[in-house]
Scaffold this motif. Structure first.
Motif, PDB file in Angstrom:
ATOM      1  N   LEU A 250       0.828  -1.203   0.000  1.00  0.00           N
ATOM      2  CA  LEU A 250       0.000   0.000   0.000  1.00  0.00           C
ATOM      3  C   LEU A 250       0.863   1.254   0.000  1.00  0.00           C
ATOM      4  CD1 LEU A 250      -2.821   1.283   0.242  1.00  0.00           C
ATOM      5  CD2 LEU A 250      -2.604   1.067   2.729  1.00  0.00           C
ATOM      6  N   MET A 251       1.900   1.271   0.815  1.00  0.00           N
ATOM      7  CA  MET A 251       2.777   2.435   0.866  1.00  0.00           C
ATOM      8  C   MET A 251       3.505   2.648  -0.451  1.00  0.00           C
ATOM      9  SD  MET A 251       4.264   1.854   4.730  1.00  0.00           S
ATOM     10  CE  MET A 251       5.640   2.948   4.482  1.00  0.00           C
ATOM     11  N   GLU A 252       3.859   1.537  -1.128  1.00  0.00           N
ATOM     12  CA  GLU A 252       4.590   1.650  -2.395  1.00  0.00           C
ATOM     13  C   GLU A 252       3.682   2.105  -3.524  1.00  0.00           C
ATOM     14  OE1 GLU A 252       7.332  -1.105  -5.390  1.00  0.00           O
ATOM     15  OE2 GLU A 252       6.679  -1.878  -3.440  1.00  0.00           O
ATOM     16  N   THR A 253       2.463   1.560  -3.603  1.00  0.00           N
ATOM     17  CA  THR A 253       1.580   1.856  -4.733  1.00  0.00           C
ATOM     18  C   THR A 253       0.766   3.128  -4.551  1.00  0.00           C
ATOM     19  OG1 THR A 253      -0.178   0.466  -3.786  1.00  0.00           O
ATOM     20  CG2 THR A 253       1.373  -0.589  -5.304  1.00  0.00           C
ATOM     21  N   ALA A 254       0.434   3.463  -3.293  1.00  0.00           N
ATOM     22  CA  ALA A 254      -0.459   4.605  -3.053  1.00  0.00           C
ATOM     23  C   ALA A 254       0.165   5.691  -2.194  1.00  0.00           C
ATOM     24  CB  ALA A 254      -1.747   4.115  -2.392  1.00  0.00           C
ATOM     25  N   GLY A 255       1.392   5.479  -1.728  1.00  0.00           N
ATOM     26  CA  GLY A 255       2.004   6.428  -0.803  1.00  0.00           C
ATOM     27  C   GLY A 255       2.149   7.827  -1.364  1.00  0.00           C
ATOM     28  N   GLN A 256       2.646   7.957  -2.581  1.00  0.00           N
ATOM     29  CA  GLN A 256       2.873   9.281  -3.163  1.00  0.00           C
ATOM     30  C   GLN A 256       1.556  10.003  -3.412  1.00  0.00           C
ATOM     31  OE1 GLN A 256       5.353   8.820  -6.649  1.00  0.00           O
ATOM     32  NE2 GLN A 256       7.232   8.660  -5.430  1.00  0.00           N
ATOM     33  N   ARG A 257       0.566   9.297  -3.947  1.00  0.00           N
ATOM     34  CA  ARG A 257      -0.735   9.927  -4.203  1.00  0.00           C
ATOM     35  C   ARG A 257      -1.404  10.327  -2.881  1.00  0.00           C
ATOM     36  NH1 ARG A 257      -4.308   6.103  -7.801  1.00  0.00           N
ATOM     37  NH2 ARG A 257      -5.711   7.907  -7.633  1.00  0.00           N
ATOM     38  N   PHE A 258      -1.244   9.478  -1.869  1.00  0.00           N
ATOM     39  CA  PHE A 258      -1.824   9.788  -0.563  1.00  0.00           C
ATOM     40  C   PHE A 258      -1.203  11.053   0.011  1.00  0.00           C
ATOM     41  CE2 PHE A 258      -1.829   9.529   4.070  1.00  0.00           C
ATOM     42  CZ  PHE A 258      -3.136   9.177   4.358  1.00  0.00           C
ATOM     43  N   GLU A 259       0.119  11.154  -0.028  1.00  0.00           N
ATOM     44  CA  GLU A 259       0.795  12.333   0.529  1.00  0.00           C
ATOM     45  C   GLU A 259       0.436  13.589  -0.249  1.00  0.00           C
ATOM     46  OE1 GLU A 259       5.231  13.804   2.005  1.00  0.00           O
ATOM     47  OE2 GLU A 259       4.979  11.864   0.996  1.00  0.00           O
ATOM     48  N   ALA A 260       0.340  13.474  -1.559  1.00  0.00           N
ATOM     49  CA  ALA A 260      -0.043  14.638  -2.361  1.00  0.00           C
ATOM     50  C   ALA A 260      -1.478  15.063  -2.064  1.00  0.00           C
ATOM     51  CB  ALA A 260       0.106  14.310  -3.848  1.00  0.00           C
ATOM     52  N   VAL A 262      -3.225  14.550   0.962  1.00  0.00           N
ATOM     53  CA  VAL A 262      -3.507  14.999   2.334  1.00  0.00           C
ATOM     54  C   VAL A 262      -2.368  15.806   2.939  1.00  0.00           C
ATOM     55  CG1 VAL A 262      -4.968  12.976   2.677  1.00  0.00           C
ATOM     56  CG2 VAL A 262      -2.604  12.921   3.471  1.00  0.00           C
ATOM     57  N   ASP A 263      -1.269  15.978   2.194  1.00  0.00           N
ATOM     58  CA  ASP A 263      -0.103  16.739   2.666  1.00  0.00           C
ATOM     59  C   ASP A 263       0.496  16.120   3.928  1.00  0.00           C
ATOM     60  OD1 ASP A 263       1.795  18.766   2.517  1.00  0.00           O
ATOM     61  OD2 ASP A 263       0.672  20.073   3.857  1.00  0.00           O
ATOM     62  N   ALA A 264       0.537  14.795   3.962  1.00  0.00           N
ATOM     63  CA  ALA A 264       1.157  14.080   5.082  1.00  0.00           C
ATOM     64  C   ALA A 264       1.531  12.691   4.590  1.00  0.00           C
ATOM     65  CB  ALA A 264       0.204  13.990   6.268  1.00  0.00           C
ATOM     66  N   PRO A 265       2.684  12.167   5.010  1.00  0.00           N
ATOM     67  CA  PRO A 265       3.134  10.872   4.489  1.00  0.00           C
ATOM     68  C   PRO A 265       2.341   9.694   5.050  1.00  0.00           C
ATOM     69  CG  PRO A 265       4.641  11.657   6.183  1.00  0.00           C
ATOM     70  CD  PRO A 265       3.653  12.768   5.945  1.00  0.00           C
ATOM     71  N   LEU A 266       2.251   8.643   4.246  1.00  0.00           N
ATOM     72  CA  LEU A 266       1.662   7.387   4.682  1.00  0.00           C
ATOM     73  C   LEU A 266       2.786   6.507   5.198  1.00  0.00           C
ATOM     74  CD1 LEU A 266      -0.907   5.609   4.830  1.00  0.00           C
ATOM     75  CD2 LEU A 266      -0.306   4.757   2.546  1.00  0.00           C
ATOM     76  N   THR A 267       2.805   6.227   6.497  1.00  0.00           N
ATOM     77  CA  THR A 267       3.890   5.485   7.131  1.00  0.00           C
ATOM     78  C   THR A 267       3.334   4.280   7.878  1.00  0.00           C
ATOM     79  OG1 THR A 267       3.762   6.740   9.199  1.00  0.00           O
ATOM     80  CG2 THR A 267       5.178   7.644   7.454  1.00  0.00           C
ATOM     81  N   LEU A 434      -5.289  -4.951   5.081  1.00  0.00           N
ATOM     82  CA  LEU A 434      -5.361  -3.597   4.524  1.00  0.00           C
ATOM     83  C   LEU A 434      -5.680  -3.621   3.037  1.00  0.00           C
ATOM     84  CD1 LEU A 434      -2.259  -1.901   6.211  1.00  0.00           C
ATOM     85  CD2 LEU A 434      -4.635  -1.163   6.458  1.00  0.00           C
ATOM     86  N   PRO A 435      -6.464  -2.664   2.558  1.00  0.00           N
ATOM     87  CA  PRO A 435      -6.686  -2.560   1.105  1.00  0.00           C
ATOM     88  C   PRO A 435      -5.413  -2.056   0.432  1.00  0.00           C
ATOM     89  CG  PRO A 435      -7.674  -0.689   2.224  1.00  0.00           C
ATOM     90  CD  PRO A 435      -7.193  -1.628   3.303  1.00  0.00           C
ATOM     91  N   THR A 436      -5.265  -2.364  -0.812  1.00  0.00           N
ATOM     92  CA  THR A 436      -4.088  -1.890  -1.557  1.00  0.00           C
ATOM     93  C   THR A 436      -4.463  -0.881  -2.628  1.00  0.00           C
ATOM     94  OG1 THR A 436      -4.269  -3.799  -3.050  1.00  0.00           O
ATOM     95  CG2 THR A 436      -2.794  -3.998  -1.148  1.00  0.00           C
ATOM     96  N   ASP A 437      -5.726  -0.509  -2.696  1.00  0.00           N
ATOM     97  CA  ASP A 437      -6.202   0.453  -3.684  1.00  0.00           C
ATOM     98  C   ASP A 437      -6.300   1.838  -3.060  1.00  0.00           C
ATOM     99  OD1 ASP A 437      -8.984   1.759  -5.017  1.00  0.00           O
ATOM    100  OD2 ASP A 437      -7.534   0.889  -6.428  1.00  0.00           O
ATOM    101  N   PHE A 438      -5.809   2.852  -3.779  1.00  0.00           N
ATOM    102  CA  PHE A 438      -5.816   4.212  -3.244  1.00  0.00           C
ATOM    103  C   PHE A 438      -7.224   4.702  -2.932  1.00  0.00           C
ATOM    104  CE2 PHE A 438      -6.130   8.809  -4.057  1.00  0.00           C
ATOM    105  CZ  PHE A 438      -5.287   9.276  -3.072  1.00  0.00           C
ATOM    106  N   ALA A 439      -8.177   4.383  -3.779  1.00  0.00           N
ATOM    107  CA  ALA A 439      -9.545   4.866  -3.569  1.00  0.00           C
ATOM    108  C   ALA A 439     -10.119   4.325  -2.259  1.00  0.00           C
ATOM    109  CB  ALA A 439     -10.427   4.443  -4.750  1.00  0.00           C
ATOM    110  N   GLU A 440      -9.741   3.094  -1.903  1.00  0.00           N
ATOM    111  CA  GLU A 440     -10.277   2.510  -0.666  1.00  0.00           C
ATOM    112  C   GLU A 440      -9.698   3.181   0.571  1.00  0.00           C
ATOM    113  OE1 GLU A 440     -10.881  -1.846  -0.476  1.00  0.00           O
ATOM    114  OE2 GLU A 440      -9.908  -1.879  -2.437  1.00  0.00           O
TER     115      GLU A 440
END
Length: 444
Positions: A250-260, A262-267, A434-440
């Motif tokens: 999840l962090m690898e596939t959606a981490g960058q989009r998530f941070e962009a 919400v302006d906070a990293p997914l850790t 955990l889901p691996t899709d960004f939308a989820e």
């Protein structure tokens, strides 16, 4: 002339320690420019100058602990008269809040000032007046409400309290002095000729060549709190492993989009925080405190996140309030904000008070696991190890998976091993599903 007093950094704070002066006598200071750093039982922070002028006098030295409302410095504005105040004069019966005439409490610099005068309660009656000089009594001792409350909890009589040697400004007895006295009494062998403190055979005697390093104010507080925690609660620790494959994906596939987004990293910390709070909804005895023979269950999860301070490596634990109401984005944003404020010394006492459960992540330093000490009056703390790729058996075949160890230290008065391992299993279930899709995850 503006009198600077030790600020009120929270309702339960009775004293503070100046750890560093950022200006010296004679320096010109601007309004809201950091003047000195203080540490209290709850938080470290910088105190700004309430107005521009010249720092005329410093009345409390670095390392000294004084009561709230104590005069610590004087700033003279241009053309103002200088008033000399000796540190030995003590605390007046009614302490000036330090606000200059015409300056309101909501103006710049005034938010660190005492909102009201510090209350000092005397334990001795006023002596009757006498013309005989030899009959004059010694000065009476007075104690802050925090000192009296601590003494009452520890069963310390007024007479004993009046005999203690104070480490505060002007020899005043502080809350820490009383707590240290109680601790010494509890560890003193029951012998008439025994001295306070541990037996000598358990104490190291420094030798030539040893280097002595004075504990920082923060390190002293940590030592104090941890010593008391191990005395108060019977500690036990449960440890499990968790497959972090889905979290890593999840962090690898959606981490960058998530941070962009919400302006906070997914850790890993963010993901575990959400899973932990979900599990605490089922295991409420781990989100509680022990009071006498009762277990007090808390209505909300106030999640403490341990943050390492970069300059010292010491820890502080800011709190995410009502964490059960947070989305994944909310956890990420709160953790980022609190960590940034902690490392820049901008936390308030309210930011570190009221925690009900603590999450600490020594794994970011490479640690596999550990047995963290409880953050009183909480009854549980979850430690996270490093996520490391290891060979594991899946469906009778050996494969490589990212694995993390989780250790739950709990108060054995409030819970037992069965509930502790069930709680860890529930946290693991949430993480391994955990889901691996960004939308989820944006809706999580």
């Amino acid at each position: 002339m503006i009198e600077i007093v030790m600020p009120q950094m929270g309702e339960s704070i009775a004293e503070g320690t100046i750890i560093k002066w950022l200006k010296k006598e004679g320096d010109v200071v601007d309004c809201d420019e950091p003047l000195f750093e203080i540490t209290t039982d709850k938080v470290d922070t910088e105190v700004p100058a309430p107005a521009a002028g010249t720092l005329t006098e410093i009345l409390v030295k670095e390392g000294e602990t004084v009561d709230i409302g104590t005069l610590v410095a004087v700033i003279t504005e241009s053309g103002g008269d200088v008033k000399t105040v000796s540190p030995g004069e003590g605390i007046p019966s009614k302490v000036d809040t330090g606000l200059p005439v015409g300056k309101k409490g909501d103006e710049p610099g005034s938010h660190f000032r005492a909102a009201q005068s510090s209350q000092v309660i005397s334990l001795r009656r006023e002596p009757e007046k006498s013309d005989d000089p030899s009959a004059l009594p010694t000065p009476s001792r007075s104690f802050s409400p925090a000192v009296l409350k601590t003494a009452e909890r520890g069963g310390i009589s007024f007479e004993t309290l009046a005999t203690l040697q104070g480490s505060g400004h002007g020899g005043r007895v502080t809350k820490r002095d009383v707590e240290q006295y109680i601790l010494q009494q509890a560890t003193t062998p029951l012998k008439s000729d025994s001295s306070a403190g541990p037996p000598q055979e358990y104490l190291y005697q420094p030798k030539d060549g040893d280097e002595r390093i004075q504990m920082s104010a923060v390190r002293k507080k940590i030592a104090h709190h941890m010593s008391w925690s191990t005395r108060i609660s019977p500690h036990a620790t449960a440890i499990v492993e968790c497959d972090m494959s889905r979290a890593a994906e999840l962090m690898e596939t959606a981490g960058q989009r998530f941070e962009a987004s919400v302006d906070a990293p997914l850790t890993y910390t963010v993901l575990v925080a959400q899973a932990t709070v979900k599990a605490l909804g089922e295991f409420r005895t781990l989100n509680a405190s022990v009071v006498g023979d009762e277990i007090v269950l808390k209505p909300s999860v106030n999640l403490g996140i341990a943050v390492a301070l970069p300059e010292s490596g010491e820890l502080i634990v800011p709190v995410i309030r009502k964490a059960e109401e947070r989305s994944l984005a909310g956890f990420a944003q709160s953790i980022k904000e609190l960590a940034m404020r902690a490392r820049s010394h901008r936390l308030t006492p309210e930011d570190v008070q009221g925690g009900t459960f603590t999450l600490t992540n020594p794994g970011i330093f490479g640690g596999l696991t550990g047995t963290p000490i409880l953050n009183q009056p909480e009854v549980a703390i979850l430690g996270l190890g490093a996520v490391i790729k290891r060979p594991v058996v899946v469906d009778d075949a050996i494969t490589i998976r990212p694995v993390m160890m989780m250790s739950l230290t709990f108060d054995h008065r409030a819970s037992d091993g069965m509930a502790a391992f069930q709680f860890l299993a529930r946290v693991r279930e949430h993480l391994e599903a955990l889901p691996t899709d960004f939308a989820e995850i944006t809706d999580a």
